[in-house]
Design an enzyme around this catalytic site. Structure first.
Site, PDB file in Angstrom:
ATOM      1  N   ASP A 166       0.831  -1.211   0.000  1.00 27.09           N
ATOM      2  CA  ASP A 166       0.000   0.000   0.000  1.00 27.09           C
ATOM      3  C   ASP A 166       0.863   1.257   0.000  1.00 27.09           C
ATOM      4  OD1 ASP A 166      -3.059  -0.783   1.505  1.00 27.09           O
ATOM      5  OD2 ASP A 166      -1.453  -2.253   1.383  1.00 27.09           O
ATOM      6  N   ASN A 180       4.139  -8.182   5.998  1.00 28.33           N
ATOM      7  CA  ASN A 180       2.878  -7.741   5.419  1.00 28.33           C
ATOM      8  C   ASN A 180       2.440  -6.399   6.010  1.00 28.33           C
ATOM      9  OD1 ASN A 180      -0.179  -9.559   4.731  1.00 28.33           O
ATOM     10  ND2 ASN A 180      -0.025  -7.387   5.110  1.00 28.33           N
ATOM     11  N   ARG A 211       4.954 -13.469   6.972  1.00 33.78           N
ATOM     12  CA  ARG A 211       4.732 -13.310   5.529  1.00 33.78           C
ATOM     13  C   ARG A 211       5.024 -11.870   5.132  1.00 33.78           C
ATOM     14  NH1 ARG A 211      -1.153 -13.438   7.222  1.00 33.78           N
ATOM     15  NH2 ARG A 211      -2.034 -11.416   6.641  1.00 33.78           N
ATOM     16  N   GLN A 244       4.684  -9.019   1.499  1.00 33.23           N
ATOM     17  CA  GLN A 244       3.761  -8.571   0.465  1.00 33.23           C
ATOM     18  C   GLN A 244       4.606  -8.241  -0.763  1.00 33.23           C
ATOM     19  OE1 GLN A 244       1.190  -5.341   1.869  1.00 33.23           O
ATOM     20  NE2 GLN A 244      -0.538  -6.748   1.994  1.00 33.23           N
ATOM     21  N   ARG A 291      -4.547 -17.775   9.892  1.00 36.28           N
ATOM     22  CA  ARG A 291      -4.067 -16.402  10.092  1.00 36.28           C
ATOM     23  C   ARG A 291      -4.720 -15.832  11.349  1.00 36.28           C
ATOM     24  NH1 ARG A 291      -6.543 -13.751   5.335  1.00 36.28           N
ATOM     25  NH2 ARG A 291      -7.974 -15.503   5.608  1.00 36.28           N
ATOM     26  N   PRO A 292      -3.964 -15.321  12.317  1.00 33.98           N
ATOM     27  CA  PRO A 292      -4.561 -14.836  13.566  1.00 33.98           C
ATOM     28  C   PRO A 292      -5.640 -13.774  13.349  1.00 33.98           C
ATOM     29  CG  PRO A 292      -2.207 -15.072  13.832  1.00 33.98           C
ATOM     30  CD  PRO A 292      -2.484 -15.312  12.377  1.00 33.98           C
ATOM     31  N   GLU A 293      -5.429 -12.889  12.379  1.00 25.56           N
ATOM     32  CA  GLU A 293      -6.379 -11.792  12.143  1.00 25.56           C
ATOM     33  C   GLU A 293      -7.621 -12.239  11.387  1.00 25.56           C
ATOM     34  OE1 GLU A 293      -4.087 -11.937   8.310  1.00 25.56           O
ATOM     35  OE2 GLU A 293      -3.728 -12.403  10.428  1.00 25.56           O
ATOM     36  N   ASP A 338      -5.891 -11.008  -1.460  1.00 27.80           N
ATOM     37  CA  ASP A 338      -6.560 -11.958  -0.579  1.00 27.80           C
ATOM     38  C   ASP A 338      -8.048 -11.612  -0.483  1.00 27.80           C
ATOM     39  OD1 ASP A 338      -5.358  -9.662   0.592  1.00 27.80           O
ATOM     40  OD2 ASP A 338      -5.375 -10.552   2.577  1.00 27.80           O
ATOM     41  N   GLU A 382     -11.192   1.746  -0.292  1.00 30.09           N
ATOM     42  CA  GLU A 382     -10.059   0.921  -0.712  1.00 30.09           C
ATOM     43  C   GLU A 382     -10.259   0.318  -2.094  1.00 30.09           C
ATOM     44  OE1 GLU A 382      -9.505  -2.640   1.538  1.00 30.09           O
ATOM     45  OE2 GLU A 382     -11.641  -3.055   1.675  1.00 30.09           O
TER      46      GLU A 382
END
Length: 573
Positions: free
Chosen positions: A172, A208, A217, A219, A282-284, A317, A510
């Site tokens: 981003d 990320n 991870r 990006q 993925r925790p989030e 994603d 976004e």
């Protein structure tokens, strides 16, 4: 065709492959608290919990939770008790930051004067104002007591995307920094680059985002491009010299951990992919991942989690692009990101290799420049061998182990135009014809992310700012008047979409919907977010480049009904 895999996950366990990455937090990355809180769905968004601050030492929190599970049937804490536990031991998200307004923000940056349309000029001024609301500065307590936070401390203030994205994000920030430079906010842009260099020094790559649960991870690797933008705007050779060894270290991460070899007719082609060796949810997005994996064997669950993490590393994603069964025939369970060689990732790295060569030349190191020139040449050849389709006249993702190109349309297939990573002018001309015949230009609100309506956010009917910008810049790079005209036409469509939606909602989003009379996008794992960092940066870049011609109320030719008719036809074939 022979394949030589690196770190092939479950298929061929590789010695030395860091399977679980570096995050060892039993609260924010793994463990029973994370599992029970997320699967109980105490919060509407899983990201809420993992962004909360601990009120006490992690060991004390873990001991308290073990006491709870020891007196709970089957070790499962009742939701009401769990909620009370969270209220006692955690604070709401957002406690990591202190009030901050960018110190280099000022009224009236010069680019505004280049915008002829009065409405668009006024709107651009409002976008310039948004940097103040998106600025963040981390409290020193995060540096001094990092064990209490999921936020990774970085030394300089930064611009966030907005909405649920409270922290710095990697790819981003390329478009954010380009927007900041147009807004003459060089100090803020430099600080963001220094933060990313700091992260590479710490991890060997850029995570990320700046959260502990993102430590496993990355990006798309845009850091060298950020340095390029800043260096072109400032001529700051000191930053370039300091950044160069760090950029090389990041490049080495991608070549050592995200590359693979494909042998064709006795020739070895080395290209890159997204491949995150983390076999956990993925925790989030824990509950989404765990629900998706229900009913699978343990090995299949682990493989699915690795592919979901890899898809998140791509930035896309999620998308039908990563479905192994093909668009329109599969679901997210069929994701196989690590088995796909992406056109855009290799285009980015081709551009990175060219930049590393140019940076070394700028500091007088011709030998190192030559090394990266050769690396770029090798990649260009590998891309033309594996990804270029001479019959269709475009580049396509390459699927392993079948050794086939994936023929569906995605704007990412045109990324070599943006990266200037092709060897013959006729390839660009063929890619232009492919784009014109694809049906993707038939929508007045922008170019869709695909022609498949899968329900995922990186598919039809959504259009994303970075993909619009990369496509427009790629077309504008071509020395063909038709391509230049199309670049402007797409810029006009995108600016109109952003402007119309802004007038309706007084906000930037976004992503946007290519259908209808101007709406934010949708689909995927969370509600559409407003703010929005990269959207603002792309809009400012297009207003700067084409501001003398852009209009806030143009007459656009394409018909949405015609576009949807084409997509229906494609889906039926």
């Amino acid at each position: 065709m022979a394949l030589l895999w690196s770190c092939l996950f479950l298929f061929i366990p590789a010695v030395g492959c860091d399977f679980y990455g570096s995050c060892d937090s039993e609260i924010y990355c793994t463990g029973e608290i994370l599992k029970q809180v997320q699967m109980t769905r105490l919060f509407d968004d899983d990201k809420h919990f993992v962004d909360m601050k601990l009120q006490k030492d992690p060991g004390e929190v873990l001991d308290a939770f073990r006491n709870l599970t020891s007196v709970s049937p089957g070790g499962s804490v009742h939701p009401a008790v769990l909620r009370d536990f969270i209220m006692e031991y955690f604070e709401p998200p957002g406690q990591e930051f202190e009030p901050w307004t960018p110190t280099d923000w000022h009224d009236g940056p010069q680019f505004l004067s280049k915008i002829a349309d009065a409405e668009l000029r006024s709107w651009a001024g409002k976008l310039h104002q948004l940097w103040k609301s998106l600025g963040r500065k981390i409290r020193l307590d995060v540096r001094d007591r990092p064990e209490l936070y999921s936020l990774i401390y970085t030394p300089h203030p930064f611009i966030v995307p907005g909405g649920r994205f409270r922290e710095i994000y990697y790819w981003d920030s390329y478009w954010v920094i380009n927007g900041l430079l147009l807004s003459e906010m060089q100090d803020t842009a430099k600080g963001m680059i220094q933060n990313f260099l700091y992260l590479v020094d710490r991890y060997g790559f850029v995570p990320n985002g700046s959260r502990r649960y993102y430590e496993r991870r990355s990006q798309p690797p845009f850091l060298a491009l950020m340095v390029e933008s800043y260096y072109q705007a400032t001529g700051d050779e000191e930053l370039l010299r300091n950044a160069l060894p760090v950029l090389e270290r990041e490049y080495e991460f991608w070549m050592s951990n995200r590359s693979l070899d494909v042998a064709t007719e006795g020739h070895l082609n080395i290209l890159n992919r997204y491949a995150v060796p983390v076999g956990q949810p993925r925790p989030e997005s824990y509950s989404d991942d765990a629900d998706l994996a229900k009913g699978l064997s343990a090995d299949a669950q682990q493989q699915l989690y690795m592919e979901l993490n890899s898809g998140a590393e791509s930035g896309w994603d999620f998308s039908s692009r990563w479905y192994l069964a093909g668009p329109g025939q599969a679901s997210l369970r069929d994701i196989g990101t690590s088995r796909i060689i992406p056109v855009d990732l290799n285009s980015v790295l081709c551009r990175v290799e060219g930049l590393l060569a140019n940076f070394h030349r700028a500091v007088g190191d011709g030998a190192s420049a030559g090394k990266y020139d050769k690396a770029r040449e090798r990649r260009l050849g590998a891309m033309e061998t594996l990804l270029w389709d001479p019959q269709r006249g475009c580049w396509f993702d390459y699927e392993l182990p079948s050794g086939t190109r994936r023929p569906a349309f995605y704007p990412s297939g045109l990324a070599p135009l943006w990266a200037r990573c092709y060897s013959r002018p006729d390839m660009a001309e063929a890619a232009l014809r492919y784009l014109e015949e694809s049906g993707a230009l038939l929508f007045p609100n922008g170019v869709p992310t695909s022609l498949v309506d899968s329900g995922q956010q990186w598919d039809l009917p959504n259009a994303w700012p970075p993909l619009q910008h990369m496509l427009i810049e790629g077309l504008s790079n071509m020395n063909i008047s038709k391509a230049q005209d199309l670049a402007f036409d797409l810029a006009q469509r995108w600016i109109k979409t952003n402007w119309v939606v802004y007038k309706k909602y007084d906000a930037m989003f976004e992503k946007y919907n290519i259908d209808g009379d101007g709406q934010p996008g949708g689909g995927g794992e969370y509600e559409v977010q407003l703010g929005f960092g990269w959207t603002n940066g792309v809009a400012l870049q297009l207003l700067d480049r084409y501001g003398d011609r852009l209009s806030g109320s143009p007459s656009l030719r394409p018909s949405i009904s015609l576009g949807l008719f084409f997509v229906t036809l494609v889906m039926a074939m």
